[in-house]
Design a protein around this motif. Structure first.
Motif, PDB file in Angstrom:
ATOM      1  N   LEU A  26     174.128  31.018  59.955  1.00 53.21           N
ATOM      2  CA  LEU A  26     175.191  31.676  60.716  1.00 53.21           C
ATOM      3  C   LEU A  26     175.173  31.142  62.140  1.00 53.21           C
ATOM      4  O   LEU A  26     174.234  31.397  62.892  1.00 53.21           O
ATOM      5  N   LYS A  27     176.211  30.405  62.504  1.00 57.54           N
ATOM      6  CA  LYS A  27     176.337  29.863  63.857  1.00 57.54           C
ATOM      7  C   LYS A  27     177.386  30.666  64.605  1.00 57.54           C
ATOM      8  O   LYS A  27     178.519  30.828  64.142  1.00 57.54           O
ATOM      9  N   ILE A  28     177.006  31.189  65.770  1.00 53.49           N
ATOM     10  CA  ILE A  28     177.921  32.005  66.573  1.00 53.49           C
ATOM     11  C   ILE A  28     178.195  31.279  67.882  1.00 53.49           C
ATOM     12  O   ILE A  28     177.275  31.064  68.687  1.00 53.49           O
ATOM     13  N   GLU A  29     179.437  30.897  68.079  1.00 51.98           N
ATOM     14  CA  GLU A  29     179.857  30.272  69.329  1.00 51.98           C
ATOM     15  C   GLU A  29     180.522  31.326  70.212  1.00 51.98           C
ATOM     16  O   GLU A  29     181.077  32.303  69.713  1.00 51.98           O
ATOM     17  N   SER A  30     180.474  31.101  71.516  1.00 51.04           N
ATOM     18  CA  SER A  30     181.063  32.054  72.477  1.00 51.04           C
ATOM     19  C   SER A  30     180.505  33.457  72.231  1.00 51.04           C
ATOM     20  O   SER A  30     181.256  34.436  72.088  1.00 51.04           O
ATOM     21  N   LEU A  31     179.200  33.548  72.184  1.00 56.38           N
ATOM     22  CA  LEU A  31     178.547  34.826  71.902  1.00 56.38           C
ATOM     23  C   LEU A  31     178.966  35.913  72.887  1.00 56.38           C
ATOM     24  O   LEU A  31     179.149  37.073  72.518  1.00 56.38           O
ATOM     25  N   SER A  32     179.126  35.557  74.146  1.00 57.08           N
ATOM     26  CA  SER A  32     179.453  36.554  75.165  1.00 57.08           C
ATOM     27  C   SER A  32     180.772  37.254  74.893  1.00 57.08           C
ATOM     28  O   SER A  32     181.004  38.369  75.361  1.00 57.08           O
ATOM     29  N   MET A  33     181.643  36.596  74.112  1.00 55.39           N
ATOM     30  CA  MET A  33     182.942  37.205  73.811  1.00 55.39           C
ATOM     31  C   MET A  33     182.807  38.411  72.886  1.00 55.39           C
ATOM     32  O   MET A  33     183.699  39.257  72.846  1.00 55.39           O
ATOM     33  N   LEU A  34     181.707  38.494  72.121  1.00 58.37           N
ATOM     34  CA  LEU A  34     181.517  39.670  71.271  1.00 58.37           C
ATOM     35  C   LEU A  34     181.449  40.930  72.113  1.00 58.37           C
ATOM     36  O   LEU A  34     182.102  41.939  71.826  1.00 58.37           O
TER      37      LEU A  34
END
Length: 335
Positions: A26-34
């Motif tokens: 599981l790759k999560i990009e733009s984590l801060s957007m969560l």
């Protein structure tokens, strides 16, 4: 990762390896957007391992329902399980991964003992997977360019049947629903069974079934009347619905249906007279409805001769009025 200091957690093994996770990444990009979009958790898509489907659930600021603070939380969840799989405990050993993007090595978390996934516990994992301080520390390489990578391996060791179970939920202050069905052109009904429109009671869809020429032992001599689930195939196999119901044929000449002046006799038909000689025929019972047993009623509800007597008023201008009162008192579901 050499600078990491973990709090002791009984039964948790931590290791570092260079091989990627076997079953899912599981790759999560733009984590801060969560967080900016108020997403407290993210659920991955489903993946298969050991003949079952699974998913990862990630809490970027900790699982608040477990009062987790200053940590990220990560769980493995059994997904898409059918009824038989939920009944049986699925035992598995699993590992959860976090990639160090500086070295391309993985930090691996594993519990020492296998875990049993079942209907009342579909998720296992780590409330305090990693502290936010260590997660955001650039030298650890877990979060780079607002991107992180997790993974999972699941090894199903065995299945153990633990027997069936059920949960009965009784309804407090159950509400009775009344449905009135006016049947025109009664004598022209040319089907063995005539169904009412569907109606709702206790979050279930119901219908009344009328057999104008009788059913079973009532064929040719009686009118048969039933209450039935409108769509029994929509119920899970082991679901049962405990229902009390009354079925009536109403007298129409005086339009006075004062059954309250008489005394109900469970599972029996009774005639109630008012001063104006009006009548109501009814039967009362309770039953556990299910997909395999979706209807309940009486083959000998009332004789055809009695219904056809004009002086009784049950059939007026070839119109018959049937009434159902339905109260759902409880539902039993499989565990």
């Amino acid at each position: 990762m050499a600078s990491l200091n973990f709090n002791d957690q009984d039964g948790v093994l931590r290791s570092i390896r260079d091989a990627p996770p076997t079953h899912y990444t599981l790759k999560i990009e733009s984590l801060s957007m969560l967080t900016k979009n108020s997403l407290e958790k993210y659920e991955s898509g489903e993946f298969e391992a050991g003949g079952y489907k699974w998913k990862l659930v990630f809490y970027p600021n900790g699982n608040k329902s477990k009062n987790v603070k200053d940590h990220i939380s990560l769980y493995l969840v059994m997904a898409g399980a059918n009824t038989s799989q939920i009944h049986c405990g699925v035992h598995a050993v699993f590992r959860l991964f976090l990639l160090d993007q500086n070295t391309s090595n993985y930090l691996v978390f594993q519990e020492q003992k296998e875990r049993r996934f079942h209907a009342m516990k579909l998720d296992w994992g780590f409330d305090q997977f990693l502290s936010l301080k260590d997660f955001f520390e650039a030298s650890n390489g877990f979060l780079m360019d607002d991107t992180c990578v997790f993974g999972a391996e699941v090894f199903v060791s065995k299945e153990r049947s633990t027997g069936k179970g059920e949960c009965l939920s009784m309804v407090k202050d159950a509400v009775m629903y009344k449905h009135v069905w006016k049947i025109d052109s009664f004598s022209k009904i040319n089907t063995d069974c005539h169904d009412s429109k569907t109606f709702s009671s206790g979050d279930q869809k119901w219908k009344i079934q009328l057999y104008p020429k009788g059913k079973g032992i009532g064929t040719g001599s009686h009118l048969s009347l039933y209450l039935a689930l409108a769509d029994p195939t929509s119920l899970p196999r082991d679901t049962k619905i405990y229902t009390e119901f009354t079925l009536r044929i109403l007298e129409q000449t005086h339009q006075r249906h004062q059954h309250g002046k008489g005394k109900y006799l469970s599972n029996f038909c009774q005639t109630v007279c008012s001063r104006n000689s009006s009548f109501v025929f009814y039967r009362v019972t309770s039953f556990w409805f299910s997909a395999s047993d979706p209807e309940r009623g009486w083959q000998k509800f009332i004789t055809l001769g009695f219904v056809s007597q004009t002086t009784m008023g049950f059939l007026l201008k070839d119109t018959c009025i049937v009434e159902a009162e339905v109260t759902v008192h409880g539902i039993s579901n499989a565990l």
